[in-house]
Scaffold this motif. Sequence first.
Motif, short mmCIF file in Angstrom:
data_model
loop_
_atom_site.label_atom_id
_atom_site.label_comp_id
_atom_site.label_asym_id
_atom_site.label_seq_id
_atom_site.Cartn_x
_atom_site.Cartn_y
_atom_site.Cartn_z
N LYS A 4 0.89 -8.79 -6.14
CA LYS A 4 -0.32 -8.25 -5.52
C LYS A 4 0.01 -7.02 -4.69
CE LYS A 4 -3.66 -11.87 -5.35
NZ LYS A 4 -4.69 -12.44 -4.53
N THR A 5 1.14 -7.04 -4.02
CA THR A 5 1.61 -5.86 -3.30
C THR A 5 3.02 -5.59 -3.74
OG1 THR A 5 2.44 -7.15 -1.42
CG2 THR A 5 0.17 -6.35 -1.28
N GLN A 6 3.41 -4.34 -3.65
CA GLN A 6 4.74 -3.94 -4.09
C GLN A 6 5.40 -3.16 -2.96
OE1 GLN A 6 5.97 -4.84 -7.06
NE2 GLN A 6 7.92 -3.91 -6.59
N SER A 7 6.63 -3.48 -2.66
CA SER A 7 7.38 -2.74 -1.64
C SER A 7 7.97 -1.49 -2.27
CB SER A 7 8.52 -3.60 -1.09
OG SER A 7 8.00 -4.69 -0.38
N ILE A 8 7.97 -0.42 -1.49
CA ILE A 8 8.61 0.82 -1.93
C ILE A 8 9.49 1.32 -0.79
CG2 ILE A 8 6.73 1.48 -3.49
CD1 ILE A 8 5.87 3.53 -1.34
N SER A 9 10.42 2.17 -1.14
CA SER A 9 11.28 2.78 -0.15
C SER A 9 11.30 4.27 -0.44
CB SER A 9 12.69 2.20 -0.25
OG SER A 9 13.57 2.88 0.62
N ALA A 10 11.23 5.08 0.60
CA ALA A 10 11.25 6.53 0.40
C ALA A 10 12.00 7.19 1.54
CB ALA A 10 9.82 7.05 0.34
N LEU A 12 12.12 10.55 3.66
CA LEU A 12 11.26 11.68 3.98
C LEU A 12 11.99 12.65 4.91
CD1 LEU A 12 7.94 9.78 4.82
CD2 LEU A 12 8.58 10.81 2.64
N SER A 13 11.67 13.91 4.75
CA SER A 13 12.18 14.89 5.70
C SER A 13 11.51 14.64 7.04
CB SER A 13 11.88 16.31 5.22
OG SER A 13 10.48 16.53 5.28
N ALA A 14 12.08 15.19 8.09
CA ALA A 14 11.48 15.03 9.43
C ALA A 14 10.06 15.57 9.44
CB ALA A 14 12.35 15.72 10.47
N GLU A 15 9.86 16.69 8.75
CA GLU A 15 8.53 17.30 8.70
C GLU A 15 7.53 16.40 7.98
OE1 GLU A 15 6.69 21.09 6.40
OE2 GLU A 15 8.50 21.49 7.57
N ILE A 23 -1.25 11.04 10.45
CA ILE A 23 -2.48 10.64 9.76
C ILE A 23 -3.24 9.64 10.62
CG2 ILE A 23 -3.39 9.42 7.74
CD1 ILE A 23 -1.04 10.65 6.17
N ASP A 24 -4.48 9.99 10.88
CA ASP A 24 -5.32 9.13 11.72
C ASP A 24 -6.62 8.88 10.96
OD1 ASP A 24 -6.40 7.72 13.82
OD2 ASP A 24 -7.01 9.50 14.93
N ARG A 25 -6.57 7.94 10.07
CA ARG A 25 -7.72 7.65 9.23
C ARG A 25 -7.87 6.15 9.08
NH1 ARG A 25 -9.29 9.44 3.05
NH2 ARG A 25 -10.42 7.54 2.79
N ASN A 26 -9.08 5.68 9.26
CA ASN A 26 -9.41 4.26 9.10
C ASN A 26 -8.50 3.35 9.91
OD1 ASN A 26 -11.54 4.80 7.34
ND2 ASN A 26 -10.20 4.79 5.56
N THR A 30 0.52 1.59 10.96
CA THR A 30 1.87 1.40 10.43
C THR A 30 2.14 2.40 9.30
OG1 THR A 30 1.22 -0.17 8.71
CG2 THR A 30 1.70 -1.08 10.90
N GLN A 31 3.41 2.53 8.96
CA GLN A 31 3.79 3.42 7.86
C GLN A 31 3.10 2.99 6.57
OE1 GLN A 31 8.04 3.05 7.84
NE2 GLN A 31 8.32 4.32 9.65
N SER A 32 3.06 1.71 6.31
CA SER A 32 2.43 1.20 5.09
C SER A 32 0.94 1.55 5.05
CB SER A 32 2.59 -0.32 4.99
OG SER A 32 3.95 -0.65 4.81
N GLU A 33 0.26 1.37 6.16
CA GLU A 33 -1.17 1.69 6.22
C GLU A 33 -1.39 3.18 5.98
OE1 GLU A 33 -2.56 -1.77 9.39
OE2 GLU A 33 -1.92 0.20 10.13
N LYS A 34 -0.52 4.00 6.55
CA LYS A 34 -0.66 5.44 6.41
C LYS A 34 -0.40 5.88 4.96
CE LYS A 34 0.22 6.33 11.26
NZ LYS A 34 -0.93 7.10 11.70
N VAL A 35 0.58 5.27 4.31
CA VAL A 35 0.83 5.58 2.90
C VAL A 35 -0.37 5.15 2.06
CG1 VAL A 35 2.25 4.98 0.88
CG2 VAL A 35 3.35 5.55 3.07
N ARG A 36 -0.94 3.98 2.35
CA ARG A 36 -2.13 3.53 1.61
C ARG A 36 -3.29 4.50 1.82
NH1 ARG A 36 0.06 -1.62 2.77
NH2 ARG A 36 -1.07 -1.87 4.71
N GLU A 37 -3.42 5.07 3.01
CA GLU A 37 -4.48 6.05 3.27
C GLU A 37 -4.24 7.33 2.48
OE1 GLU A 37 -7.42 5.73 4.73
OE2 GLU A 37 -6.87 3.63 4.99
N ILE A 38 -2.99 7.75 2.35
CA ILE A 38 -2.68 8.94 1.54
C ILE A 38 -3.07 8.68 0.08
CG2 ILE A 38 -0.80 10.30 0.54
CD1 ILE A 38 0.58 10.17 3.26
N ILE A 39 -2.76 7.49 -0.41
CA ILE A 39 -3.12 7.14 -1.79
C ILE A 39 -4.63 7.12 -1.95
CG2 ILE A 39 -3.06 5.28 -3.51
CD1 ILE A 39 -0.18 4.66 -2.40
N ALA A 40 -5.33 6.56 -0.97
CA ALA A 40 -6.80 6.54 -1.03
C ALA A 40 -7.37 7.96 -1.04
CB ALA A 40 -7.36 5.74 0.15
#
Length: 151
Positions: A4-10, A12-15, A23-26, A30-40
């Motif tokens: 149902k959920t999948q873990s990922i590792s990435a 990232l540059s400091a920038e 990112i301040d949306r919805n 957490t990092q996971s929530e922010k990545v999900r917002e980018i995907i959305a």
Amino acid sequence: MLNKTQSISARLSAEDYAYLMSIDRNGAVTQSEKVREIIALARESIGGDCLSRSYLSSAEAMLPLKARYLEENQRSLLIEAVMDLLTEGAAIIQNVAGKEPMAPELEKDLLPSVEAFLEKMLLLSQQSSPRSIHRDSAVRIRESLESETAE
């Protein structure tokens, strides 16, 4: 098959990390929530279920090119008409892509944009001092339109 959920590792540059965390949306904290917002956001930007959203997406894609064109300080009705046609055409194609059958709806929806483009080309061909970077562009358009109406 994915859970149902999948873990990922990435890595990232400091920038990029600073951008992610800004990112301040919805209420994403957490990092996971922010990545999900980018995907959305990415899904929304390519979603073609709304013509206005599709138009905003295509207009945004053309923005850097239009800005560069305006910076050069040389105006051309041909260039502006093509940029408008590309922006509107991309939005319409994106919006109609999910419909079945696609072609009849696509032709119907594209027609006003094509008519507007042709009106601008007719205007360009009729002006005594056309708004064109190369005078021969307006002459060639005039000759093309005249040869089409002569046939």
